[in-house]
Scaffold this motif. Sequence first.
Motif, PDB file in Angstrom:
ATOM      1  N   SER A  88       0.948  -1.317  -0.188  1.00  0.00           N
ATOM      2  CA  SER A  88       0.039   0.158   0.173  1.00  0.00           C
ATOM      3  C   SER A  88       0.750   1.288   0.142  1.00  0.00           C
ATOM      4  N   HIS A  89       2.091   1.236  -0.009  1.00  0.00           N
ATOM      5  CA  HIS A  89       3.115   2.295  -0.119  1.00  0.00           C
ATOM      6  C   HIS A  89       4.142   2.160  -0.752  1.00  0.00           C
ATOM      7  N   TYR A  90       4.532   2.458  -1.847  1.00  0.00           N
ATOM      8  CA  TYR A  90       5.769   2.066  -2.569  1.00  0.00           C
ATOM      9  C   TYR A  90       5.918   3.373  -3.520  1.00  0.00           C
ATOM     10  N   HIS A  91       7.307   3.334  -3.968  1.00  0.00           N
ATOM     11  CA  HIS A  91       7.677   4.435  -5.070  1.00  0.00           C
ATOM     12  C   HIS A  91       8.708   3.686  -5.828  1.00  0.00           C
ATOM     13  N   SER A  92       8.334   3.704  -7.157  1.00  0.00           N
ATOM     14  CA  SER A  92       9.361   2.927  -8.060  1.00  0.00           C
ATOM     15  C   SER A  92      10.357   3.950  -8.599  1.00  0.00           C
ATOM     16  N   THR A 264      -1.118  10.056   0.789  1.00  0.00           N
ATOM     17  CA  THR A 264      -0.174  11.262   1.278  1.00  0.00           C
ATOM     18  C   THR A 264       0.626  10.830   2.414  1.00  0.00           C
ATOM     19  N   HIS A 265       1.805  11.319   2.295  1.00  0.00           N
ATOM     20  CA  HIS A 265       2.597  11.173   3.530  1.00  0.00           C
ATOM     21  C   HIS A 265       2.412  12.063   4.736  1.00  0.00           C
ATOM     22  N   VAL A 266       2.097  11.323   5.944  1.00  0.00           N
ATOM     23  CA  VAL A 266       1.845  12.332   7.011  1.00  0.00           C
ATOM     24  C   VAL A 266       2.518  11.991   8.250  1.00  0.00           C
ATOM     25  N   ALA A 304       0.569   7.655   4.614  1.00  0.00           N
ATOM     26  CA  ALA A 304       1.601   6.863   4.684  1.00  0.00           C
ATOM     27  C   ALA A 304       2.215   7.149   6.139  1.00  0.00           C
ATOM     28  N   HIS A 305       2.582   6.331   6.797  1.00  0.00           N
ATOM     29  CA  HIS A 305       3.533   6.468   7.971  1.00  0.00           C
ATOM     30  C   HIS A 305       2.822   6.674   9.338  1.00  0.00           C
ATOM     31  N   GLY A 306       2.273   8.109   9.523  1.00  0.00           N
ATOM     32  CA  GLY A 306       1.749   8.261  10.598  1.00  0.00           C
ATOM     33  C   GLY A 306       2.451   7.896  11.934  1.00  0.00           C
ATOM     34  N   CYS A 355       5.786  -1.390   1.807  1.00  0.00           N
ATOM     35  CA  CYS A 355       7.117  -1.549   1.994  1.00  0.00           C
ATOM     36  C   CYS A 355       7.869  -0.545   1.678  1.00  0.00           C
ATOM     37  N   ASP A 356       7.425   0.580   0.899  1.00  0.00           N
ATOM     38  CA  ASP A 356       8.016   2.010   0.669  1.00  0.00           C
ATOM     39  C   ASP A 356       9.153   1.935  -0.375  1.00  0.00           C
ATOM     40  N   ASN A 357      10.015   2.879  -0.301  1.00  0.00           N
ATOM     41  CA  ASN A 357      10.918   3.008  -1.246  1.00  0.00           C
ATOM     42  C   ASN A 357      12.250   1.825  -1.087  1.00  0.00           C
ATOM     43  N   CYS A 358      12.601   1.341  -2.464  1.00  0.00           N
ATOM     44  CA  CYS A 358      13.853   0.389  -2.436  1.00  0.00           C
ATOM     45  C   CYS A 358      15.042   0.743  -1.754  1.00  0.00           C
TER      46      CYS A 358
HETATM   47 ZN    ZN Z   1       6.736   7.243   0.774  1.00  0.00          ZN
END
Ligand code: ZN
Length: 523
Positions: A88-92, A264-266, A304-306, A355-358
């Motif tokens: 649910s949270h990833y950046h390629s 969104t990142h919060v 994302a995060h919280g 899993c967020d960024n690589c």
């Molecule tokens: Zn992120």
Amino acid sequence: MAETRSGEAAIPDRQLLIRGGRIYDHDGDIDDPAVRDVLVRGSRIASVTAPDEELELKREIARRATVSDEARVIEARGKLVIPGFVNSHYHSYDVLAKGLLEDMPFDVWALHSQPAYFGRRSKAEIRARTLLGALECLRSGITTLQDMNSLVPQDEETLDTILSAYAEIGIRVVFSIAVRDVAALDIAPFLPADVPEAAMAIIRGAPKDAREEIAFVERQLGRLNPLPPRLSWGLSPSGPQRSSRALLEGIGDLARRYQLPIFTHVYETKAQTAKARAIYGEHGGSMIRHLGDVGLLTPRTTIAHGVWLTRDEMTLMAEHGSGIAHNPISNLKLKSGVAPMQAAMQAGVRVALGCDNCSCGDCQSMFQAMKMFCLLAAVGDPNPTGVRAADAVRAATLGGAHAMGLDGEIGAIRAGMKADLVIIDLDDVAYQPLNSVARQLVFSETGRGVETTIVDGEIVMFERRIATIDEAALRDELADVMPTFRRDFANIAEANRLAVPYLLAANDRLKAHDVGMNRFVAS
Ligand SMILES: [Zn+2]
């Protein structure tokens, strides 16, 4: 069965019978799941039945499978079938930076990983990184990912290159174009006074125009409508503190008109939290109340995060039906703190996992995310916390489905739902002896047992062989683009090094800064 819903291509009446596997049912026996047969027609699950039910039909499919490609049987005896995971949270954009960074707090990491610093990349590099990230997901049983992607440059060619790579490899993607019009690093307000202008220029970045950002996103929503099968849209202001009010309201307007999920990142870091306290004075310093004020605290919103949420903010999120995409690994790798997930769950906030960024988790594995989700509850409470393996599996599947706006479509193995399925080898030592499927999936599985991945009824990986792309060819494509990427990465790290000591000084000052809570374990 032809699909007629918008955004779905007509799919012939292909049939896939997955026979004799243990089928993970969230509401059934999660320790010792029942043996069932799963029949898939086209992109959807047609039935989940006991081995002795619908025998004639199953025999007919098995017979057809010997003479036609339109029918196929997978023997799943001794295997586990689970709903595909939702990342649910990833950046390629930084897939190629896997393994290049460590021991960096968030803002220093940002200096080395943010697409704005890298500028335009070749189409070959964008394609290779998109395929590689998706491949890693598919290999670890992730069938859906949310790619929150900053396009640099923000143009249609970059976007089309990414989306066509996703369409080719066959993963399900909720894609969002990350937008921001406030460029500065989050920690900027806490810098010491003596930062030289050359370092400030790196930290400050180049602001953008809210109207242009919104207009670009809306043009793409219109131009790429519908998206190819398995792809759908989400909306992403990068973070409230990186966005003007006009930008956030513009996203809220698009979300309402196009009925799209918002990501969104919060409150990822203490710096973001301290900044919120400073800039959202009319809302008591609350980023969540500010989100509500601009119309973005909705049932379609996932933050994302919280990590630095207050209890009041969790209650407010629960009241509005908003959720958290919890990223335990990147929270730790970037020294952001431990998210209060037990309290969030108690408050009724829905939870998904990412899993967020690589370059800040270095691994697309929901097994790692699920395990850490459960284990980190112990950091704040020596007593039983009620965060159990079954909760982690739910968050990684149903929770993700809800966040993606795909409730009732993915996340469980039920007739009528999309056939996003993963077959796991129960002969793997992780399941020997088999005491509890749910617990061994979360606490014992490393990803080694994932054998077959099915997305939208398509067998994307069969017995560990990817069916949709040529993996050897992808390795060749990577070998072609990596020299340029490595050279540019090294140059950017060198150029931005000037700013690092000032960011670390700011981070140090923040240690003593009171934001009304602590998310680090005192040593
Ligand atoms: Zn992120």
